[in-house]
Design an enzyme around this catalytic site. Structure first.
Site, PDB file in Angstrom:
ATOM      1  N   ASP A 148       0.918  -1.276  -0.134  1.00 51.07           N
ATOM      2  CA  ASP A 148       0.103  -0.097   0.011  1.00 51.07           C
ATOM      3  C   ASP A 148       0.982   1.432   0.016  1.00 51.07           C
ATOM      4  O   ASP A 148       0.529   2.356   0.701  1.00 51.07           O
ATOM      5  CB  ASP A 148      -0.806  -0.100   1.216  1.00 51.07           C
ATOM      6  CG  ASP A 148      -2.018   1.113   1.023  1.00 51.07           C
ATOM      7  OD1 ASP A 148      -2.369   1.326  -0.178  1.00 51.07           O
ATOM      8  OD2 ASP A 148      -2.675   1.222   2.196  1.00 51.07           O
ATOM      9  N   CYS A 208     -23.422  -5.289  -0.316  1.00 52.67           N
ATOM     10  CA  CYS A 208     -22.476  -3.974   0.131  1.00 52.67           C
ATOM     11  C   CYS A 208     -22.955  -2.667  -0.525  1.00 52.67           C
ATOM     12  O   CYS A 208     -22.862  -1.671   0.082  1.00 52.67           O
ATOM     13  CB  CYS A 208     -20.894  -4.578  -0.373  1.00 52.67           C
ATOM     14  SG  CYS A 208     -21.075  -4.626  -2.371  1.00 52.67           S
ATOM     15  N   CYS A 228     -16.796   7.993   0.774  1.00 51.41           N
ATOM     16  CA  CYS A 228     -16.533   6.523   1.449  1.00 51.41           C
ATOM     17  C   CYS A 228     -16.125   6.970   2.844  1.00 51.41           C
ATOM     18  O   CYS A 228     -15.289   8.019   3.006  1.00 51.41           O
ATOM     19  CB  CYS A 228     -15.546   5.922   0.756  1.00 51.41           C
ATOM     20  SG  CYS A 228     -14.988   4.319   1.713  1.00 51.41           S
ATOM     21  N   CYS A 262     -21.508  -8.849   3.989  1.00 47.84           N
ATOM     22  CA  CYS A 262     -20.880  -9.723   2.950  1.00 47.84           C
ATOM     23  C   CYS A 262     -20.948 -11.081   3.210  1.00 47.84           C
ATOM     24  O   CYS A 262     -20.470 -11.499   4.081  1.00 47.84           O
ATOM     25  CB  CYS A 262     -19.463  -9.624   2.342  1.00 47.84           C
ATOM     26  SG  CYS A 262     -19.007 -10.550   1.022  1.00 47.84           S
TER      27      CYS A 262
END
Length: 376
Positions: A148, A208, A228, A262
């Site tokens: 990342d 979701c 988000c 989920c």
């Protein structure tokens, strides 16, 4: 990036990688090729739509994210890694427990992945050790480890290498491990045989998309980061859009809602690593307890944690929003009084950014500051 002329038994090496990965606490290893041209139109459209928000580095890197050999010249293959992060002591009802916490306005919710040690450090160290194992087996070779930390299409590479498929929430999903895992990569100048991808298994499910508090998943496989909660609480540096504050609820760092609903996360794997055990401060925190931290306490309690990188100002901003939402939920008179007093006590010493959110929070209780007090 290295000599690029090594002759190795590539299939045998991939087999060895699987064993070394297990020894290092990695959950799964895959191999991807570097031709990601098919991903470029989607990436370009996402950037053109401005869905990256204030993450300007994504626009600066542009299509380099889809071109591994441009990012690291000499790259021939990418080793992908999955590392499960669900805490070792997470019970079978972990999703239900998280949902209950979200429903308690005065409690604080921090994303599961951030309750232990900073994953950047954990994964980078272990992937570097994996690279050292390869070097011992084949001799010096060119490689770069990424966790990342660079313009890498992580989910695309993970999907191509069989670690899972891209879910409609844009996270990688696995039939065997759900989505509670980190991704990491080693770019190498070794020609390794790709591991086969797996088919997608989302079907007609839209859980979701439906659950997202801010409707950030604007279409299947398309996320508007600007909406988000993970982006707003972590990446976004300025004021949070007033229209998005109430939907944030008590989420002060990240958001797990799309993962909690989920169906595949009933197969989520517990981590093999103690690094992701929950720290005491984040086991059952209340908003008021965290709001009481000063900057020195914040830095001490988040040492070695991914949370520290947002800094104290964003931490307070996020908490102020959550405290305002707690007031909107009309808690009992004592809780209401304690929240209002705590917000007022820190208002004047706060930065302008935090003060704006404190004033909004107080307004949620009908306790907006008078013009005279606001001018102090």
């Amino acid at each position: 990036m290295g000599q690029g002329h090594l002759v190795v038994d590539a299939p045998a090496l991939v087999g060895q990688l699987q064993g070394w990965a297990r020894e290092l606490g990695l959950s799964q290893i895959g191999i991807a090729g570097i031709d990601l041209a098919q991903a470029e139109p989607g990436l370009r459209a996402w950037l053109d739509a401005g869905f990256h928000g204030g993450m300007d580095y994504m626009a600066r890197h542009g299509l380099k994210r889809a071109r591994p050999a441009e990012l690291v010249p000499g790259t021939v293959s990418v080793i992908t890694a999955r590392v499960d992060y669900l805490p070792r002591d997470a019970g079978d009802d972990w999703r239900e427990r998280e949902q209950r916490r979200l429903a308690q306005p005065t409690e604080a919710t921090v994303s599961l992945y951030a309750r232990g040690r900073d994953y950047h450090k954990v994964l980078r160290t272990r992937l570097q050790r994996l690279a050292e194992r390869i070097e011992q087996a084949v001799g010096p070779f060119g490689h770069r480890v990424f966790t990342d930390s660079a313009p890498v299409l992580e989910v695309e590479l993970a999907s191509r290498s069989g670690l899972g498929w891209r879910g409609k929430h844009t996270l990688a999903l696995s039939r065997d491990a759900g989505s509670t895992f980190f991704l990491s990569e080693v770019f190498v100048d070794l020609a390794l045989p790709p591991t086969p991808p797996v088919p997608a298994h989302c079907g007609a499910c839209s859980a979701c998309i439906d659950v997202c508090p801010t409707q950030a998943i604007v279409a299947p496989y398309r996320l508007d980061a600007r909406r988000c909660i993970s982006y707003l609480t972590i990446e976004h540096a300025g004021p949070i859009d007033v229209a998005l504050r109430a939907p944030m609820g008590n989420r002060i760092y990240g958001c797990d809602d799309c993962q909690l609903v989920c169906p595949w996360n009933k197969y989520a794997r517990r981590s093999a690593l103690a690094d992701f055990d929950v720290r005491d401060d984040f086991a059952a925190p209340t908003l008021l307890a965290l709001w009481a931290w000063n900057e020195a306490t914040f830095l001490r309690r988040t040492e070695g944690s991914a949370i520290r990188r947002i800094g104290f100002e964003r931490w307070q901003r996020n908490l102020a929003v959550a405290l305002g939402n707690a007031l909107r939920a009309a808690p009992g008179a004592d809780a209401r009084r304690d929240i209002v007093q705590a917000l007022r006590a820190r208002r004047d010493a706060a930065t302008p950014l935090v003060r704006e959110h404190v004033d909004w929070a107080l307004a949620q209780a009908g306790a907006a500051l008078s013009p005279a007090s606001a001018a102090r």
